[in-house]
Design a protein around this motif. Structure first.
Motif, PDB file in Angstrom:
ATOM      1  N   ALA A  60      -0.111   2.308 -11.746  1.00 41.24           N
ATOM      2  CA  ALA A  60      -1.348   2.874 -12.253  1.00 41.24           C
ATOM      3  C   ALA A  60      -2.319   2.028 -12.089  1.00 41.24           C
ATOM      4  N   GLY A  61      -2.481   1.206 -10.925  1.00 39.15           N
ATOM      5  CA  GLY A  61      -3.618   0.428 -10.721  1.00 39.15           C
ATOM      6  C   GLY A  61      -4.187  -0.438 -12.118  1.00 39.15           C
ATOM      7  N   SER A  62      -5.569  -0.558 -12.053  1.00 34.03           N
ATOM      8  CA  SER A  62      -5.871  -1.306 -13.065  1.00 34.03           C
ATOM      9  C   SER A  62      -6.056  -0.333 -14.393  1.00 34.03           C
TER      10      SER A  62
ATOM     11  N   VAL B 206       1.774  -1.739  -6.653  1.00 35.34           N
ATOM     12  CA  VAL B 206       1.854  -0.555  -5.662  1.00 35.34           C
ATOM     13  C   VAL B 206       0.694   0.563  -5.266  1.00 35.34           C
ATOM     14  N   GLY B 207       0.164   0.862  -4.111  1.00 34.41           N
ATOM     15  CA  GLY B 207      -0.771   1.654  -3.856  1.00 34.41           C
ATOM     16  C   GLY B 207      -0.293   2.974  -3.875  1.00 34.41           C
ATOM     17  N   GLY B 208      -1.273   3.975  -3.661  1.00 36.65           N
ATOM     18  CA  GLY B 208      -0.897   5.447  -3.700  1.00 36.65           C
ATOM     19  C   GLY B 208      -1.540   6.127  -2.768  1.00 36.65           C
TER      20      GLY B 208
ATOM     21  N   THR C 249     -12.142  11.710 -12.404  1.00 38.07           N
ATOM     22  CA  THR C 249     -10.844  12.299 -12.434  1.00 38.07           C
ATOM     23  C   THR C 249     -10.048  12.299 -11.233  1.00 38.07           C
ATOM     24  N   ALA C 250     -10.634  12.360  -9.995  1.00 40.95           N
ATOM     25  CA  ALA C 250     -10.106  11.896  -8.753  1.00 40.95           C
ATOM     26  C   ALA C 250      -9.230  10.431  -8.537  1.00 40.95           C
ATOM     27  N   ASP C 251      -9.819   9.662  -9.390  1.00 42.03           N
ATOM     28  CA  ASP C 251      -9.287   8.284  -9.298  1.00 42.03           C
ATOM     29  C   ASP C 251      -8.138   8.319 -10.434  1.00 42.03           C
ATOM     30  N   TYR C 252      -8.177   9.117 -11.201  1.00 43.83           N
ATOM     31  CA  TYR C 252      -7.080   9.111 -12.341  1.00 43.83           C
ATOM     32  C   TYR C 252      -5.712   9.624 -11.845  1.00 43.83           C
ATOM     33  N   ILE C 253      -6.012  10.726 -11.076  1.00 44.39           N
ATOM     34  CA  ILE C 253      -4.938  11.228 -10.254  1.00 44.39           C
ATOM     35  C   ILE C 253      -4.465  10.289  -9.242  1.00 44.39           C
ATOM     36  N   GLY C 254      -5.463   9.395  -8.670  1.00 41.12           N
ATOM     37  CA  GLY C 254      -4.892   8.346  -7.627  1.00 41.12           C
ATOM     38  C   GLY C 254      -3.985   7.412  -8.305  1.00 41.12           C
ATOM     39  N   MET C 255      -4.428   6.923  -9.635  1.00 41.48           N
ATOM     40  CA  MET C 255      -3.559   6.028 -10.391  1.00 41.48           C
ATOM     41  C   MET C 255      -2.147   6.592 -10.573  1.00 41.48           C
ATOM     42  N   ILE C 256      -2.415   7.899 -11.021  1.00 39.40           N
ATOM     43  CA  ILE C 256      -0.989   8.528 -11.457  1.00 39.40           C
ATOM     44  C   ILE C 256      -0.051   8.533 -10.159  1.00 39.40           C
TER      45      ILE C 256
ATOM     46  N   SER D  55       0.641  -1.194   0.099  1.00 33.60           N
ATOM     47  CA  SER D  55       0.052  -0.065   0.044  1.00 33.60           C
ATOM     48  C   SER D  55       0.925   1.359  -0.140  1.00 33.60           C
ATOM     49  N   GLY D  56       0.248   2.432  -0.351  1.00 30.32           N
ATOM     50  CA  GLY D  56       0.809   3.443  -0.307  1.00 30.32           C
ATOM     51  C   GLY D  56       1.503   3.939   1.123  1.00 30.32           C
ATOM     52  N   GLU D  57       0.597   3.645   1.942  1.00 26.66           N
ATOM     53  CA  GLU D  57       0.983   3.846   3.444  1.00 26.66           C
ATOM     54  C   GLU D  57       2.367   3.174   3.922  1.00 26.66           C
TER      55      GLU D  57
ATOM     56  N   ASN E 168      -8.429   1.674 -14.722  1.00 30.88           N
ATOM     57  CA  ASN E 168      -9.944   2.219 -14.458  1.00 30.88           C
ATOM     58  C   ASN E 168     -10.174   2.848 -13.084  1.00 30.88           C
ATOM     59  N   PRO E 169     -11.121   3.904 -13.467  1.00 30.63           N
ATOM     60  CA  PRO E 169     -11.365   4.699 -12.091  1.00 30.63           C
ATOM     61  C   PRO E 169     -12.540   3.668 -11.366  1.00 30.63           C
ATOM     62  N   PHE E 170     -12.705   3.911  -9.957  1.00 27.69           N
ATOM     63  CA  PHE E 170     -13.821   3.236  -9.347  1.00 27.69           C
ATOM     64  C   PHE E 170     -13.278   1.640  -8.812  1.00 27.69           C
ATOM     65  N   PHE E 171     -12.036   1.832  -9.109  1.00 24.19           N
ATOM     66  CA  PHE E 171     -11.295   0.531  -8.449  1.00 24.19           C
ATOM     67  C   PHE E 171     -10.131   0.867  -7.667  1.00 24.19           C
ATOM     68  N   THR E 172      -9.586  -0.235  -7.094  1.00 26.90           N
ATOM     69  CA  THR E 172      -8.498   0.153  -5.954  1.00 26.90           C
ATOM     70  C   THR E 172      -7.159  -0.670  -6.552  1.00 26.90           C
TER      71      THR E 172
ATOM     72  N   GLY F 283      -8.683   8.921  -4.485  1.00 22.93           N
ATOM     73  CA  GLY F 283      -9.819   9.296  -5.321  1.00 22.93           C
ATOM     74  C   GLY F 283     -10.986   9.484  -4.465  1.00 22.93           C
ATOM     75  N   MET F 284     -11.494   8.515  -3.623  1.00 25.48           N
ATOM     76  CA  MET F 284     -12.512   8.512  -3.052  1.00 25.48           C
ATOM     77  C   MET F 284     -12.769   9.807  -1.764  1.00 25.48           C
ATOM     78  N   LYS F 285     -11.566   9.792  -1.352  1.00 25.96           N
ATOM     79  CA  LYS F 285     -11.422  11.096  -0.293  1.00 25.96           C
ATOM     80  C   LYS F 285     -11.568  12.409  -1.123  1.00 25.96           C
TER      81      LYS F 285
HETATM   82  N1  UDP Z   1      -7.074   3.706  -8.383  1.00 31.07           N
HETATM   83  C1  UDP Z   1      -8.172   3.530  -9.299  1.00 31.07           C
HETATM   84  N2  UDP Z   1      -8.257   2.706  -9.909  1.00 31.07           N
HETATM   85  C2  UDP Z   1      -7.329   1.414  -9.788  1.00 31.07           C
HETATM   86  C3  UDP Z   1      -6.574   1.726  -8.840  1.00 31.07           C
HETATM   87  C4  UDP Z   1      -6.374   2.801  -7.967  1.00 31.07           C
HETATM   88  O1  UDP Z   1      -9.002   4.678  -9.622  1.00 31.07           O
HETATM   89  O2  UDP Z   1      -7.208   0.487 -10.446  1.00 31.07           O
HETATM   90  C5  UDP Z   1      -7.012   5.142  -7.683  1.00 31.07           C
HETATM   91  C6  UDP Z   1      -8.110   5.339  -6.407  1.00 31.07           C
HETATM   92  O3  UDP Z   1      -8.399   6.752  -6.767  1.00 31.07           O
HETATM   93  C7  UDP Z   1      -7.203   5.116  -5.238  1.00 31.07           C
HETATM   94  C8  UDP Z   1      -5.943   5.698  -5.620  1.00 31.07           C
HETATM   95  O4  UDP Z   1      -5.833   5.163  -7.038  1.00 31.07           O
HETATM   96  O5  UDP Z   1      -7.755   5.956  -4.136  1.00 31.07           O
HETATM   97  C9  UDP Z   1      -4.643   5.006  -4.656  1.00 31.07           C
HETATM   98  O6  UDP Z   1      -4.914   3.770  -4.615  1.00 31.07           O
HETATM   99  P1  UDP Z   1      -5.166   2.938  -3.295  1.00 31.07           P
HETATM  100  O7  UDP Z   1      -6.046   3.490  -2.593  1.00 31.07           O
HETATM  101  O8  UDP Z   1      -5.591   1.709  -3.701  1.00 31.07           O
HETATM  102  O9  UDP Z   1      -3.839   2.743  -2.568  1.00 31.07           O
HETATM  103  P2  UDP Z   1      -3.286   2.151  -1.155  1.00 31.07           P
HETATM  104  O10 UDP Z   1      -4.586   2.247  -0.298  1.00 31.07           O
HETATM  105  O11 UDP Z   1      -2.965   0.659  -1.577  1.00 31.07           O
HETATM  106  O12 UDP Z   1      -2.275   2.892  -0.751  1.00 31.07           O
END
Ligand code: UDP
Length: 242
Positions: A132-134, A51-53, A71-78, A13-15, A136-140, A59-61
Motif C-alpha cells: 500500500a505504498g506510503s 512492492v509496486g503496483g 481516488t485513483a492513487d488509493y486504487i493504485g495503492m490497493i 516494481s509491479g512490472e 498517501n496519494p500523489f506519491f509513488t 493512479g496517474m494514468k
Molecule cells: N501510490 C500512491 N502512493 C504511494 C505509492 C503508490 O498513491 O505512496 C499509487 C500510485 O497511483 C501509483 C500506484 O500506487 O501509480 C502504483 O505504484 P507505482 O506506480 O509506484 O508502482 P510501480 O511503478 O513500482 O509498479
C-alpha cells in the motif's frame, strides 16, 4: 568485491512481477524472485521489500483519463497489496518467514505498518514486505522505498529493473550508449535520468542512502548485489562510466 550488506531495502516494481505479460502477475516470475530471496536471506542479510503496483493500476494514468487523482492513487495503492500478498504467499510456500505490513490498514490480511515492529521482524530474520505504498496519494512506491529505507535504517536500496544499470543515453536507440558504474544524486536529478522519481532521489540524497540499479532478470543478481559485487549502477557516489 565488497563486504556485503547487513540490511537492504529491495524495491520491486509491479512490472517486475508481470514478466513478459502485458498485465497482471506472472506466477513463474514471482516464484523465481521468491527463490532468489530465499537464497539471499539464508546468508543472514536482513531484507525488506517495497512492492509496486504498476502491473495492475497506475493512479496517474487513470487520472489523465479523467479520474479523480487521489481516488485513483488509493486504487493504485490497493493494487500493490495484491502484488505484495502474491509475493508473500510465494515466499511462505518455500519456507521463508515473512510479514506483510500495509500503510492502509487491512487487518484481515496484513499487519498495519509499525516501524518498530518492522525492525524487530527484520532482526528475527523475517522478510518484511511493505504494501500500500506510503498510504498517501500523489506519491509513488519509489518514494515509499526511499522513505522506508530511511525509517528502518537500510544501508542501501536495490532498485531491481529490466535494464542492467543507468546509461548516458538510451541503449536501445544508441549503440554508443555507455553504462555508468556510479553516479551522483545531483547528476540523476539534473539530467532527469529515470532511476527513480525525483522525490525518491531527493529523499535518498538527504539521508545518504545509495541506490543500486540492476537487472532483475539475470538470475543470481540479488545475491551478487547483496555481496557487494560490482553490478549495475550505484547512485550516491561520484560519476564514473563502467
Ligand atoms: N501510490 C500512491 N502512493 C504511494 C505509492 C503508490 O498513491 O505512496 C499509487 C500510485 O497511483 C501509483 C500506484 O500506487 O501509480 C502504483 O505504484 P507505482 O506506480 O509506484 O508502482 P510501480 O511503478 O513500482 O509498479
Amino acid at each position: 568485491m565488497g563486504t556485503g550488506y547487513r540490511r537492504v531495502l529491495l524495491k520491486l516494481s509491479g512490472e517486475a512481477l508481470m514478466g513478459s505479460m502485458g498485465y497482471g502477475i506472472d506466477p513463474e516470475v514471482v516464484n523465481s524472485i521468491a527463490s532468489e530471496v530465499k537464497e539471499v536471506v539464508a546468508t543472514g542479510v536482513q531484507l525488506a521489500i517495497v512492492v509496486g503496483g504498476g502491473n495492475i493500476f497506475r493512479g496517474m494514468k487513470a487520472a489523465s483519463a479523467g479520474m479523480d487523482r487521489a481516488t485513483a492513487d488509493y486504487i493504485g495503492m490497493i493494487a500493490t497489496v495484491m502484488n505484495a500478498m502474491t509475493l508473500q504467499e510465494s515466499l511462505e510456500r518455500i519456507g521463508v518467514q515473512t510479514r506483510l505490513q500495509t500503510a492502509i490498514a487491512m487487518q484481515e490480511v496484513a499487519e498495519p505498518y509499525i516501524r518498530r515492529k518492522a525492525i524487530r521482524h527484520l532482526e528475527l530474520g523475517r522478510v518484511v514486505i511493505f504494501g500500500a505504498g506510503s498510504g498517501n496519494p500523489f506519491f509513488t512506491t519509489d518514494t515509499t522505498a526511499a522513505l522506508r529505507a530511511a525509517e528502518i535504517d537500510a544501508e542501501v536500496i536495490f532498485k531491481a529493473t529490466k535494464v542492467d544499470g543507468v546509461y548516458d543515453c538510451d541503449p536501445h536507440t544508441n549503440s554508443n550508449a555507455k553504462r555508468y558504474k556510479s553516479l551522483t544524486y545531483a547528476h540523476v536529478l539534473n539530467n532527469e535520468l529515470r532511476v527513480m522519481d525525483s522525490t525518491a532521489i531527493a529523499l535518498c540524497k538527504e539521508n545518504n542512502i545509495p541506490i543500486l540499479v540492476f537487472d532483475l532478470n539475470t538470475r543470481g543478481n540479488i545475491h551478487r548485489a547483496v555481496m557487494g559485487e560490482s553490478i549495475g549502477t550505484i547512485v550516491g557516489g561520484s560519476c564514473e562510466i563502467s
